[in-house]
Scaffold this motif. Structure first.
Motif, PDB file in Angstrom:
ATOM      1  N   ALA A 230       0.855  -1.192   0.000  1.00 54.50           N
ATOM      2  CA  ALA A 230       0.000   0.000   0.000  1.00 54.50           C
ATOM      3  C   ALA A 230       0.892   1.245   0.000  1.00 54.50           C
ATOM      4  CB  ALA A 230      -0.950  -0.007   1.196  1.00 54.50           C
ATOM      5  N   SER A 231       1.182   1.806   1.176  1.00 54.82           N
ATOM      6  CA  SER A 231       1.993   3.020   1.254  1.00 54.82           C
ATOM      7  C   SER A 231       2.580   3.151   2.651  1.00 54.82           C
ATOM      8  CB  SER A 231       1.131   4.249   0.938  1.00 54.82           C
ATOM      9  OG  SER A 231       1.773   5.437   1.343  1.00 54.82           O
ATOM     10  N   TRP A 232       3.847   3.608   2.706  1.00 53.31           N
ATOM     11  CA  TRP A 232       4.448   3.824   4.022  1.00 53.31           C
ATOM     12  C   TRP A 232       3.727   4.944   4.761  1.00 53.31           C
ATOM     13  CZ3 TRP A 232       6.542   8.518   5.415  1.00 53.31           C
ATOM     14  CH2 TRP A 232       6.856   9.412   4.389  1.00 53.31           C
ATOM     15  N   ARG A 233       3.223   5.919   4.028  1.00 59.79           N
ATOM     16  CA  ARG A 233       2.476   7.001   4.675  1.00 59.79           C
ATOM     17  C   ARG A 233       1.194   6.465   5.303  1.00 59.79           C
ATOM     18  NH1 ARG A 233       4.574  11.982   3.291  1.00 59.79           N
ATOM     19  NH2 ARG A 233       5.884  12.041   1.429  1.00 59.79           N
ATOM     20  N   LEU A 234       0.521   5.573   4.592  1.00 59.05           N
ATOM     21  CA  LEU A 234      -0.708   4.981   5.117  1.00 59.05           C
ATOM     22  C   LEU A 234      -0.433   4.243   6.423  1.00 59.05           C
ATOM     23  CD1 LEU A 234      -3.715   4.265   4.813  1.00 59.05           C
ATOM     24  CD2 LEU A 234      -3.002   2.278   3.445  1.00 59.05           C
ATOM     25  N   LEU A 235       0.709   3.579   6.504  1.00 57.61           N
ATOM     26  CA  LEU A 235       1.057   2.845   7.726  1.00 57.61           C
ATOM     27  C   LEU A 235       1.102   3.790   8.927  1.00 57.61           C
ATOM     28  CD1 LEU A 235       3.617   1.968   9.761  1.00 57.61           C
ATOM     29  CD2 LEU A 235       1.859   0.289   9.180  1.00 57.61           C
ATOM     30  N   PHE A 236       1.778   4.927   8.763  1.00 55.47           N
ATOM     31  CA  PHE A 236       1.880   5.893   9.870  1.00 55.47           C
ATOM     32  C   PHE A 236       0.525   6.501  10.203  1.00 55.47           C
ATOM     33  CE2 PHE A 236       6.512   6.212   8.722  1.00 55.47           C
ATOM     34  CZ  PHE A 236       6.984   5.773   9.938  1.00 55.47           C
ATOM     35  N   TRP A 237      -0.280   6.776   9.177  1.00 55.54           N
ATOM     36  CA  TRP A 237      -1.607   7.348   9.443  1.00 55.54           C
ATOM     37  C   TRP A 237      -2.498   6.345  10.170  1.00 55.54           C
ATOM     38  CZ3 TRP A 237      -1.903   9.298   3.715  1.00 55.54           C
ATOM     39  CH2 TRP A 237      -1.123  10.459   3.595  1.00 55.54           C
ATOM     40  N   MET A 238      -2.433   5.099   9.757  1.00 57.98           N
ATOM     41  CA  MET A 238      -3.213   4.060  10.439  1.00 57.98           C
ATOM     42  C   MET A 238      -2.785   3.926  11.897  1.00 57.98           C
ATOM     43  SD  MET A 238      -3.321   1.091   7.485  1.00 57.98           S
ATOM     44  CE  MET A 238      -3.734  -0.142   8.724  1.00 57.98           C
ATOM     45  N   ALA A 239      -1.474   3.903  12.112  1.00 66.00           N
ATOM     46  CA  ALA A 239      -0.963   3.768  13.477  1.00 66.00           C
ATOM     47  C   ALA A 239      -1.374   4.960  14.337  1.00 66.00           C
ATOM     48  CB  ALA A 239       0.558   3.630  13.450  1.00 66.00           C
ATOM     49  N   GLY A 240      -1.305   6.173  13.747  1.00 69.45           N
ATOM     50  CA  GLY A 240      -1.726   7.357  14.484  1.00 69.45           C
ATOM     51  C   GLY A 240      -3.204   7.333  14.816  1.00 69.45           C
ATOM     52  N   GLY A 241      -4.025   6.892  13.875  1.00 69.87           N
ATOM     53  CA  GLY A 241      -5.459   6.796  14.122  1.00 69.87           C
ATOM     54  C   GLY A 241      -5.786   5.810  15.227  1.00 69.87           C
ATOM     55  N   MET A 242      -5.099   4.661  15.230  1.00 72.10           N
ATOM     56  CA  MET A 242      -5.335   3.671  16.287  1.00 72.10           C
ATOM     57  C   MET A 242      -4.928   4.205  17.650  1.00 72.10           C
ATOM     58  SD  MET A 242      -4.458  -0.053  14.595  1.00 72.10           S
ATOM     59  CE  MET A 242      -2.820   0.397  14.029  1.00 72.10           C
ATOM     60  N   CYS A 243      -3.825   4.972  17.708  1.00 71.08           N
ATOM     61  CA  CYS A 243      -3.417   5.544  18.990  1.00 71.08           C
ATOM     62  C   CYS A 243      -4.404   6.605  19.464  1.00 71.08           C
ATOM     63  CB  CYS A 243      -2.011   6.135  18.872  1.00 71.08           C
ATOM     64  SG  CYS A 243      -0.689   4.912  18.893  1.00 71.08           S
ATOM     65  N   ALA A 244      -4.989   7.368  18.535  1.00 68.97           N
ATOM     66  CA  ALA A 244      -5.985   8.367  18.923  1.00 68.97           C
ATOM     67  C   ALA A 244      -7.212   7.697  19.530  1.00 68.97           C
ATOM     68  CB  ALA A 244      -6.381   9.200  17.706  1.00 68.97           C
ATOM     69  N   VAL A 245      -7.674   6.612  18.901  1.00 66.97           N
ATOM     70  CA  VAL A 245      -8.804   5.863  19.455  1.00 66.97           C
ATOM     71  C   VAL A 245      -8.425   5.269  20.809  1.00 66.97           C
ATOM     72  CG1 VAL A 245     -10.293   3.862  19.111  1.00 66.97           C
ATOM     73  CG2 VAL A 245      -9.776   5.378  17.191  1.00 66.97           C
TER      74      VAL A 245
END
Length: 435
Positions: free
Chosen positions: A203-218
């Motif tokens: 997919a994308s390395w950027r997507l990985l960081f965004w996904m990880a950030g979203g999970m930490c926010a939740v």
């Protein structure tokens, strides 16, 4: 796992330890606790139960947070192409991430004893989410490097969660609870590389960081609603808090031995994983780095030894029981490196060695932490800071020595270094415990 874990009601303060209790208490003036029992949680009835769901939440939180410092390792080739950077330049990303983690251990983790713990954890996880999202938006190498430094420092919130679990658990089940949370943390370490490799490649390395950030926010929102309020264990100032790290190190021989033993075992562990991808590229395997990442999933089997070690630590109460567990764990790690060498042409033997190595490391880690936390209930975060700093220093040394060992002696050098370091850990615990 049972639906709940019974919590004991704090009774009268424990009697002072006997004079011959080695390393059991800190010198007078080392910590300053508020009145009452240091483990009491204001606003909570200690006749209530610490639910299994809360323990699982803390385990998942520890794993998700610590995974943040390992996401960038499998994607370094992709990042190098994205930023037109050479191998030397792109290596600054994992280096600064690890440097941030080391700084966070020393500067942020001790705050768990000084500040209200739930608020500290929630705000740290929220800040980690922001740092991860900013990593995904980075347009230049040095912007990503700065964000990586912040990610490393804030990921140490995982080391706030473990002492909180020990503080909330009843005395006769602390080892079990810590073991479960450690299993979550270690699963995060092992699975992070696999997830990162798959997402960044397909997919994308950027997507990985965004996904990880979203999970930490939740996660931050969930923790805010589920974690209990835990008052500070000490009222000393921040400068004195940092100074007390050195005082705790000097005061507790058992703390020094636990950190040294775990650092030696961890050095062999990281040298193995740092060299595995290169080894698998050679005959007879001729496999890519993706296989090395996938083998991290195998390590989950070994991680399941962490809760077992916690139960044994509760059953074999006292330092003697913890010592037996640590000796067994160190012996298992040493034996795994013998398997890695003798079965170097067999994938089945390699897998068996990984399970044995991870199980031995986790068993020793849980038992070491159980006895470290028992040294001083009012200084658990700082004790954990000293212990984990020594462990990660061992890991950094293992990474450097393991790389040189592989460069000069190949797989034999890695296996030899891992065996020697784990046998030294075995000897330090076995001989030090008898002294």
């Amino acid at each position: 796992m049972p639906a709940s874990i019974s919590a004991a009601t704090p009774a009268a303060p424990s009697p002072a330890p006997s004079a011959n209790s080695r390393g059991a208490t800190a010198p007078r003036g080392l910590v300053s606790e508020p009145e009452g029992h240091p483990d009491r949680v204001p606003g909570r009835d200690h006749d209530h139960e610490l639910s299994g769901a809360l323990v699982l939440l803390m385990a998942a939180a520890a794993g998700l947070c610590v995974a943040s410092i390992y996401y960038n390792q499998p994607m370094l080739g992709i990042l190098a192409r994205a930023f037109n950077a050479g191998q030397g330049e792109i290596s600054i990303i994992p280096i600064l991430t690890q440097a941030g983690y080391a700084a966070g251990l020393l500067l942020l983790t001790p705050l768990g004893d000084r500040l209200e713990r739930r608020g500290l954890i929630v705000w740290s996880v929220a800040a980690l989410a922001v740092a991860l999202v900013l990593s995904g938006f980075a347009q230049g190498l040095w912007t990503l490097a700065a964000a990586s430094l912040a990610v490393g420092a804030l990921a140490t919130v995982a080391q706030q969660i473990i002492p909180m679990a020990a503080q909330l658990a009843p005395d006769n089940q602390k080892g079990r609870v810590v073991g479960l949370v450690m299993a979550g943390l270690l699963s995060g370490i092992l699975l992070s590389r696999t997830v990162s490799g798959l997402v960044s490649e397909y997919a994308s390395w950027r997507l990985l960081f965004w996904m990880a950030g979203g999970m930490c926010a939740v996660l931050a929102a969930v923790l805010a609603g589920r974690l209990p309020v835990v008052r500070p264990a000490t009222a000393i100032s921040y400068p004195r808090l940092l100074l007390s790290l050195l005082q705790l190190f000097r005061a507790h021989g058992l703390l020094r031995r636990s950190g040294l033993v775990q650092g030696l075992l961890f050095s062999g562990f990281v040298s193995f994983w740092a060299s595995l991808a290169f080894f698998l590229e050679q005959p007879p395997f001729r496999m890519g780095s993706s296989v090395a990442g996938a083998l991290g999933v195998i390590g989950i089997v070994g991680v399941m030894a962490a809760p077992l070690a916690g139960r044994l630590a509760d059953k074999w109460s006292g330092q003697g029981g913890n010592r037996r567990i640590i000796v067994l764990g160190a012996a298992a790690v040493a034996a795994s490196f013998a398997l890695f060498w003798t079965g170097r042409t067999s994938m089945a033997v390699l897998v068996a060695g990984i399970i044995l190595m991870d199980a031995g490391l986790q068993v020793a880690m849980v038992a070491n932490q159980a006895r470290v936390y028992a040294l001083d209930a009012g200084a658990r975060s700082r004790l954990n800071t000293v212990y984990m700093t020594m462990m990660f220093l061992g890991g950094a040394l293992g990474t450097a020595i393991g790389a040189q060992a592989y460069a000069h002696f190949g797989w034999a050098g890695v296996c030899g270094f891992g065996a020697v370091s784990s046998l030294l850990g075995f000897a330090c615990e076995y001989l030090g415990g008898r002294a």
